[in-house]
Design a protein around this motif. Sequence first.
Motif, PDB file in Angstrom:
ATOM      1  N   LEU A   1      -1.063   3.486   4.164  1.00 29.85           N
ATOM      2  CA  LEU A   1      -0.534   2.604   3.427  1.00 29.85           C
ATOM      3  C   LEU A   1      -0.072   2.977   2.021  1.00 29.85           C
ATOM      4  O   LEU A   1       0.799   2.517   1.526  1.00 29.85           O
ATOM      5  N   GLN A   2      -0.778   3.985   1.826  1.00 35.23           N
ATOM      6  CA  GLN A   2      -0.236   4.531   0.380  1.00 35.23           C
ATOM      7  C   GLN A   2       1.208   5.131   0.520  1.00 35.23           C
ATOM      8  O   GLN A   2       1.918   5.310  -0.366  1.00 35.23           O
TER       9      GLN A   2
ATOM     10  N   ASP B   1     -11.232   0.724  -1.681  1.00 37.81           N
ATOM     11  CA  ASP B   1      -9.656   1.102  -1.588  1.00 37.81           C
ATOM     12  C   ASP B   1      -9.432   2.097  -0.230  1.00 37.81           C
ATOM     13  O   ASP B   1      -8.482   2.112   0.366  1.00 37.81           O
TER      14      ASP B   1
ATOM     15  N   LYS C   1       3.321   2.189   0.051  1.00 35.68           N
ATOM     16  CA  LYS C   1       3.248   1.774  -1.382  1.00 35.68           C
ATOM     17  C   LYS C   1       4.088   2.581  -2.212  1.00 35.68           C
ATOM     18  O   LYS C   1       4.854   2.103  -3.175  1.00 35.68           O
TER      19      LYS C   1
ATOM     20  N   GLN D   1      -9.443   6.323  -5.831  1.00 35.40           N
ATOM     21  CA  GLN D   1      -9.806   5.392  -4.994  1.00 35.40           C
ATOM     22  C   GLN D   1     -11.328   4.993  -5.031  1.00 35.40           C
ATOM     23  O   GLN D   1     -11.951   6.161  -4.843  1.00 35.40           O
TER      24      GLN D   1
ATOM     25  N   ASN E   1      -6.956   0.976   2.611  1.00 37.44           N
ATOM     26  CA  ASN E   1      -5.680   1.686   2.586  1.00 37.44           C
ATOM     27  C   ASN E   1      -5.639   2.860   3.750  1.00 37.44           C
ATOM     28  O   ASN E   1      -5.048   3.925   3.504  1.00 37.44           O
TER      29      ASN E   1
ATOM     30  N   GLU F   1      -4.252  -4.398   4.595  1.00 41.52           N
ATOM     31  CA  GLU F   1      -5.329  -4.044   3.753  1.00 41.52           C
ATOM     32  C   GLU F   1      -6.602  -4.916   4.033  1.00 41.52           C
ATOM     33  O   GLU F   1      -7.843  -4.445   4.195  1.00 41.52           O
TER      34      GLU F   1
END
Length: 101
Positions: free
Chosen positions: A14-15, A6, A18, A2, A10, A40
């Motif tokens: 948030l990862q 990023d 995802k 990242q 993030n 984001e």
Amino acid sequence: MQTKLDQIANQNHLQLLKALLPYLPVNSQKTVSILIKTIEMQNVMEYYKTKEADSQSPSDLLDILTDIRQYCEGDEREMIDQALQMISMIELYQVCAESAP
């Protein structure tokens, strides 16, 4: 891998969202994707809202090239490697010139 942006965007796990996205029902994936991107953007806006303009020190060219090198491939990476070698040689020359009598 990242970028710094990023990493800022993030936050808030948030990862994980995802990673879960493909396992959600298809009709929910669009809504959750938009939610993730919205969060984001909020994270990025909050980061720059609280960041003092003068707190960032000027970046060194060596640092910039080293950071962007990891996102390059092939010829681009070779050019950055050559630039990094030239910068190292120039710095070595300057050190030698300063220490010479």
